[in-house]
Design a protein around this motif. Sequence first.
Motif, PDB file in Angstrom:
ATOM      1  N   ARG A  80       0.866  -1.185   0.000  1.00 42.11           N
ATOM      2  CA  ARG A  80       0.000   0.000   0.000  1.00 42.11           C
ATOM      3  C   ARG A  80       0.904   1.238   0.000  1.00 42.11           C
ATOM      4  O   ARG A  80       1.315   1.733   1.057  1.00 42.11           O
ATOM      5  CB  ARG A  80      -0.928  -0.010   1.207  1.00 42.11           C
ATOM      6  CG  ARG A  80      -1.974  -1.123   1.092  1.00 42.11           C
ATOM      7  CD  ARG A  80      -2.955  -1.132   2.245  1.00 42.11           C
ATOM      8  NE  ARG A  80      -4.061  -2.026   1.929  1.00 42.11           N
ATOM      9  CZ  ARG A  80      -5.261  -1.660   1.499  1.00 42.11           C
ATOM     10  NH1 ARG A  80      -5.531  -0.382   1.364  1.00 42.11           N
ATOM     11  NH2 ARG A  80      -6.188  -2.544   1.213  1.00 42.11           N
ATOM     12  N   ALA A 177      -5.949   6.872   7.374  1.00 42.21           N
ATOM     13  CA  ALA A 177      -6.604   7.764   6.422  1.00 42.21           C
ATOM     14  C   ALA A 177      -7.282   6.990   5.295  1.00 42.21           C
ATOM     15  O   ALA A 177      -8.260   7.470   4.707  1.00 42.21           O
ATOM     16  CB  ALA A 177      -5.591   8.749   5.838  1.00 42.21           C
ATOM     17  N   ASP A 178      -6.766   5.806   5.010  1.00 39.46           N
ATOM     18  CA  ASP A 178      -7.336   4.963   3.948  1.00 39.46           C
ATOM     19  C   ASP A 178      -7.318   3.512   4.427  1.00 39.46           C
ATOM     20  O   ASP A 178      -6.562   2.685   3.910  1.00 39.46           O
ATOM     21  CB  ASP A 178      -6.531   5.125   2.661  1.00 39.46           C
ATOM     22  CG  ASP A 178      -7.128   4.339   1.498  1.00 39.46           C
ATOM     23  OD1 ASP A 178      -8.339   4.019   1.544  1.00 39.46           O
ATOM     24  OD2 ASP A 178      -6.375   4.023   0.549  1.00 39.46           O
TER      25      ASP A 178
END
Length: 311
Positions: A80, A177-178
């Motif tokens: 990621r 945040a994600d």
Amino acid sequence: MIQLLAPRLRLLALVFALGAATCACSATPGAKALDDVRILSDDALQGRAPGTPGSAMARAHILKRFGEIGLSPIGTSFERPFSYARRDGTKVDAINLVARIAGTKPGGKAMVVSAHYDHLGVRGGEIFNGADDNASGVAGLLAVAEAFKAQPPRHDVILAVLDAEEGGLRGAHAFVADPPVPLPRIALNINFDMLSKNPRNELYVSGASPFPTLKPILDKVAATAPVTLKLGHDTDADGKQNNWTNQSDHYAFAAKGVPWVYFGVEDHPDYHKSTDDFATIPQDFFKRSVATVVAASLALERDLDTIQPPH
């Protein structure tokens, strides 16, 4: 000038030796923890600073271990990527590694186990290998992953090996945040940061003061732990500098209201020094520390439904 060739050859030899085993996974979770620390803190990785070849080498080892353990990504990739800017404005491309062990009761609460794999890199011609900070925490996370593969959890367990902690918890903030699952599903973050060096046989666990429902679970683990597991470092009672709430990646979860537990040792003479090498790790304590965080992680997952954020 730093000589790179010999360390690289040593690392390749270590990886080859590990890969030559018929089965890298052991019936005993944590059996490979010392190997993991030795490889991740080898000179060849040049201190694992984000965005460097050494960081990529660290990821390659961790991904190899993910495969040996039998972990699955969330989506199509374990990687990621995220980016951030240093104080001087230069851009850094960093990468978190995220895996999941599916629970037997899918769709409910999830637990995130985290540890950062970056360290300080090369400074003043010296390599800061970060054996304790935080190759030891990554090794603990991998041992926990082995344990949950052997004893499938009821809840989803997400393994987050995070980048760029040393520069401001960047990987943890990118994760929350994600998040790979909706944040309200995450009932607990367990964070490992420095598990291997303490001359008094002490490992601390923080989080029970802000989240009192954790205390009975952690007290029970401490009663039989193979190290002296002490609850604390989660209030300002001994001064702000001794409150670890904002001192590692769990703080990014705390800022979002997610309950957290942080396992670590107190600072020692090798902390953020070039002497934080594999050779300076007390191996017996480290093995018992890993066994402790494995037992604690299993216990916390079993009682995950009882853990509540403060009102």
